[in-house]
Design an enzyme around this catalytic site. Structure first.
Site, mmCIF file in Angstrom:
data_model
loop_
_atom_site.group_PDB
_atom_site.id
_atom_site.type_symbol
_atom_site.label_atom_id
_atom_site.label_comp_id
_atom_site.label_asym_id
_atom_site.label_seq_id
_atom_site.Cartn_x
_atom_site.Cartn_y
_atom_site.Cartn_z
ATOM 1 N N GLU A 59 0.779 -1.304 0.067
ATOM 2 C CA GLU A 59 0.036 0.074 -0.100
ATOM 3 C C GLU A 59 0.958 1.357 -0.118
ATOM 4 O O GLU A 59 0.390 2.334 -0.191
ATOM 5 C CB GLU A 59 -0.932 -0.024 1.140
ATOM 6 C CG GLU A 59 -2.042 -1.221 1.332
ATOM 7 C CD GLU A 59 -1.490 -2.408 1.533
ATOM 8 O OE1 GLU A 59 -2.283 -3.521 0.933
ATOM 9 O OE2 GLU A 59 -0.612 -2.550 2.143
ATOM 10 N N VAL A 82 10.052 -5.761 4.680
ATOM 11 C CA VAL A 82 9.506 -7.099 4.021
ATOM 12 C C VAL A 82 10.599 -8.179 4.376
ATOM 13 O O VAL A 82 11.555 -7.973 3.951
ATOM 14 C CB VAL A 82 9.235 -6.841 2.676
ATOM 15 C CG1 VAL A 82 8.752 -7.979 1.886
ATOM 16 C CG2 VAL A 82 8.457 -5.606 2.431
ATOM 17 N N GLY A 86 8.648 -18.555 3.106
ATOM 18 C CA GLY A 86 9.040 -19.594 2.332
ATOM 19 C C GLY A 86 8.367 -19.655 1.150
ATOM 20 O O GLY A 86 8.334 -20.562 0.297
ATOM 21 N N THR A 87 7.434 -18.587 0.716
ATOM 22 C CA THR A 87 6.894 -18.576 -0.612
ATOM 23 C C THR A 87 7.430 -17.400 -1.542
ATOM 24 O O THR A 87 8.078 -16.510 -0.856
ATOM 25 C CB THR A 87 5.292 -18.349 -0.128
ATOM 26 O OG1 THR A 87 5.224 -17.001 0.269
ATOM 27 C CG2 THR A 87 4.995 -19.265 0.519
ATOM 28 N N HIS A 89 5.953 -15.040 -2.251
ATOM 29 C CA HIS A 89 5.214 -13.626 -1.594
ATOM 30 C C HIS A 89 6.345 -12.338 -1.727
ATOM 31 O O HIS A 89 6.116 -11.145 -1.993
ATOM 32 C CB HIS A 89 4.299 -13.839 -0.799
ATOM 33 C CG HIS A 89 3.687 -12.891 0.049
ATOM 34 N ND1 HIS A 89 2.515 -12.077 -0.774
ATOM 35 C CD2 HIS A 89 3.651 -11.839 0.985
ATOM 36 C CE1 HIS A 89 2.168 -11.019 -0.096
ATOM 37 N NE2 HIS A 89 2.880 -10.784 0.895
ATOM 38 N N ARG A 128 19.270 -3.978 10.704
ATOM 39 C CA ARG A 128 19.049 -2.529 10.028
ATOM 40 C C ARG A 128 18.073 -1.423 10.280
ATOM 41 O O ARG A 128 17.873 -0.554 9.843
ATOM 42 C CB ARG A 128 18.704 -2.923 8.368
ATOM 43 C CG ARG A 128 19.990 -3.626 7.699
ATOM 44 C CD ARG A 128 19.485 -4.453 6.693
ATOM 45 N NE ARG A 128 20.806 -5.023 5.890
ATOM 46 C CZ ARG A 128 21.329 -6.024 6.520
ATOM 47 N NH1 ARG A 128 21.155 -6.709 7.646
ATOM 48 N NH2 ARG A 128 22.492 -6.679 5.751
#
EC number: 2.5.1.78
Length: 158
Positions: A59, A82, A86-87, A89, A128
């Site tokens: 968004e 982010v 495991g995908t 995405h 970070r």
């Protein structure tokens, strides 16, 4: 020879920070770093900073586009986190967020600083967001301050 380069003081700059709520324990540290940098180094006052919160990194571009379209800001800082799972995405979210924010900068001729962590592990994200690898929110704010000044100089000289 004419050299254009920015400094980091931008007392009169109006800055929007668009921040995702997802992974809030990380992005709140990024926000603290960005605000500290804007105020301490850029000398930007509280009344010239607007924080816009959105659900997640996907968004961020839409909210940043609306901010840019308002014409009321000298720059935007996008903050989020982010973390790869495991995908696939992660790849979609990180890529579309980055691409969308870059497109807004070019479309509106407005600095958009990318302070979205894209890491493989939670440990990398923590490093970070204010520990041993610095604070990427503060680094994004420094980049934004410099670009605000560079664009102002270019406008005056070209």
């Amino acid at each position: 020879m004419n050299v254009v380069q920015g400094n980091i003081e931008a007392k009169n700059a109006k800055v929007a920070i668009v921040i995702s709520r997802f992974n809030s324990f990380l992005v709140e540290s990024l926000l603290e770093g960005a605000l500290d940098t804007l105020k301490r180094f850029g000398q930007v006052s509280d009344e010239n900073i607007t924080v816009v919160r959105v659900p997640g990194a996907v968004e961020l571009p839409l909210a940043a586009r609306r901010v840019a379209a308002s014409g009321k800001f000298d720059g935007i800082i996008a903050l989020g986190a982010v973390i790869r799972g495991g995908t696939p995405h992660f790849d979609f979210v990180a890529g579309e967020c980055n691409k969308g924010l870059a497109q807004i900068a070019l479309e509106f001729d407005l600095p958009v600083a990318f302070g979205v962590l894209t890491t493989d592990t939670i440990e990398q994200a923590i490093e970070r967001s204010g520990t041993k690898a610095g604070n990427k929110g503060g680094e994004a704010a420094l980049s934004l301050l410099e670009m605000v000044n560079v664009l102002q100089q270019l406008e005056q000289q070209l």
